[in-house]
Design an enzyme around this catalytic site. Structure first.
Site, short mmCIF file in Angstrom:
data_model
loop_
_atom_site.label_atom_id
_atom_site.label_comp_id
_atom_site.label_asym_id
_atom_site.label_seq_id
_atom_site.Cartn_x
_atom_site.Cartn_y
_atom_site.Cartn_z
N TYR A 125 1.05 39.77 16.62
CA TYR A 125 1.79 38.53 16.81
C TYR A 125 3.26 38.64 16.43
CZ TYR A 125 -2.35 35.79 17.92
OH TYR A 125 -3.46 35.28 18.54
N LYS A 176 -10.92 47.42 12.85
CA LYS A 176 -11.42 48.38 13.84
C LYS A 176 -10.86 49.73 13.41
CE LYS A 176 -13.41 49.41 17.81
NZ LYS A 176 -14.85 49.28 18.10
N ASP A 209 -16.12 44.39 16.48
CA ASP A 209 -17.12 44.19 17.56
C ASP A 209 -18.49 43.90 16.96
OD1 ASP A 209 -16.95 46.79 16.62
OD2 ASP A 209 -17.16 47.75 18.58
N ASP A 233 -7.86 35.53 15.25
CA ASP A 233 -7.76 34.54 16.31
C ASP A 233 -9.05 34.50 17.12
OD1 ASP A 233 -6.62 32.71 18.13
OD2 ASP A 233 -6.05 34.33 19.48
N ASP A 237 -12.48 31.60 17.08
CA ASP A 237 -13.01 30.85 18.22
C ASP A 237 -14.51 31.05 18.31
OD1 ASP A 237 -10.56 29.80 18.99
OD2 ASP A 237 -10.77 30.38 21.09
C1 IPM Z 1 -4.70 29.55 17.39
C2 IPM Z 1 -4.11 29.55 18.76
C3 IPM Z 1 -2.75 30.22 18.70
C4 IPM Z 1 -2.95 31.63 18.17
C5 IPM Z 1 -1.98 30.25 20.02
C6 IPM Z 1 -1.81 28.87 20.60
C7 IPM Z 1 -0.64 30.93 19.86
O1 IPM Z 1 -4.94 30.19 19.66
O2 IPM Z 1 -4.13 28.90 16.50
O3 IPM Z 1 -5.74 30.18 17.18
O4 IPM Z 1 -3.27 32.54 18.95
O5 IPM Z 1 -2.80 31.81 16.98
MN MN Z 2 -6.84 30.84 18.80
#
Ligand code: IPM
Ligand code: MN
Length: 330
Positions: A125, A176, A209, A233, A237
């Site tokens: 990032y 990893k 993974d 990140d 999710d």
């Molecule tokens: C998150 C989002 C952000 C990230 C994006 C919107 C830049 O996906 O906060 O997880 O990747 O950090």
């Molecule tokens: Mn995200």
């Protein structure tokens, strides 16, 4: 005097869910002084403002920032993400991205079954890289991962301190290391050296993974996970998907030393397709508000809100109905 909070409702469903979050905080009896900021994709389309330095300077005097969601389909991808969200993380040095998850497990006294600590200012990032011969058949794109000893160490130490204060006292490093041998080596060595300061914390290591499989099949094995920016990140999710969905996933972008305000936001995006329909679940924003109160040492109010959100009776209805149901229980 209340806590000074900068409020960025943002785009799409952002303002709708933040409204419910503020309603619940007020119901919990916590006094806030609100400073609203019109930022996000809609503001950018109006006058090309993303995040002026003057605003960043004003924020230095605030106690926290509470953000709904930013991003609109009319703005090219990346503009608001990098110009606003990532700039906030970098400029305010919000180096911890804390994302707690509740699964079907027996939980911790905090109510969070596992917590992912994602490094929030480095890795891929940081934006290292570039093009060579762009637009030709021989073009080259590189994208580096920046890992500093300082950045990795402060993140890992935060994760150990957190694990040390929990019931299970367990910390898993996710990386990893078998392929990313330079970055992985730095993370692994730093993890091992900081571990010496925390003899009561049990540790282990998973490749990212494999961690994806465990998180789906056996999330109870985790207590605290620490990982780099990109793995964090993706993993969070997945964490949202295995623990009640993205409508519940909350997050804290922390500057633990409090040299600048920390930022609290739901993990979900602006969901422009459901704006104004009442379908947005405000719980992720409300739980992010609880994380904010916890960080502001309003522990009792934070716990009341988390408990109310966990009550299934609050989880039916429209955006406002869910917000009202939670507010009524705190
Ligand atoms: C998150 C989002 C952000 C990230 C994006 C919107 C830049 O996906 O906060 O997880 O990747 O950090
Ligand atoms: Mn995200």
């Amino acid at each position: 005097m209340g806590h000074k909070i900068g409020v960025i409702g943002g785009d799409g469903i952002g303002p709708e869910v933040i409204k419910e979050g503020l309603k619940v905080i007020q119901a919990a009896g916590v006094d806030l002084d609100l400073f609203e900021y019109d930022l996000g994709g809609t503001r950018y389309l109006k006058d090309e403002t993303i995040l002026p330095d003057s605003v960043l300077k004003e924020w230095k005097d605030l106690d926290a920032l509470y953000l709904g969601a930013v991003g609109t389909p009319e703005v090219p991808p990346g503009v608001i993400e990098r110009g606003l969200l990532l700039k906030m993380r970098f400029e305010l040095d919000l180096y911890i991205n804390l994302r707690p998850f509740v699964t079907a497990g027996d939980g911790d006294s905090s109510g969070h079954d596992f917590i992912v600590i994602r490094e929030n200012t480095e890795g891929t990032y940081a934006g290292e890289g570039g093009f060579l011969r762009k637009g030709t058949n021989h073009e080259i794109a590189t994208q580096g991962s920046v890992n500093t000893r300082h950045g990795v160490e402060r993140c890992i130490r935060y994760a150990f301190e957190l694990a040390n204060n929990r019931k299970k006292k367990h910390l898993t490093l996710v990386h990893k290391t078998n392929v990313l041998t330079f970055a992985g080596d730095l993370w692994e060595r730093t993890f091992e050296s900081v571990a010496n300061e925390f003899p009561d914390v049990g540790t282990d290591y998973n490749h990212v993974d494999a961690a994806c499989i465990y998180m789906v099949q056996d999330p109870q094995r985790y207590d605290v996970i620490v990982t780099d920016n990109l793995f964090g990140d993706i993993l969070t999710d997945l964490g949202g998907a295995v623990s009640g969905g993205i409508g519940l996933a909350c997050s804290a972008n922390l500057n633990p030393e409090r040299s600048s305000p920390s930022m609290f936001e739901p993990v979900h995006g602006s969901a422009p397709d459901i704006v104004g329909t009442g379908q947005a679940n405000p719980t992720a924003a409300i739980l992010s508000g609880a994380l904010m109160l916890d960080f502001l040492k309003e522990t009792e109010a934070a716990q009341k809100i988390e408990k109310a959100c966990a009550n299934p009776a609050t989880q039916n209805g429209t955006t406002t109905e869910i917000g009202d149901a939670i507010a009524n229980l705190v």
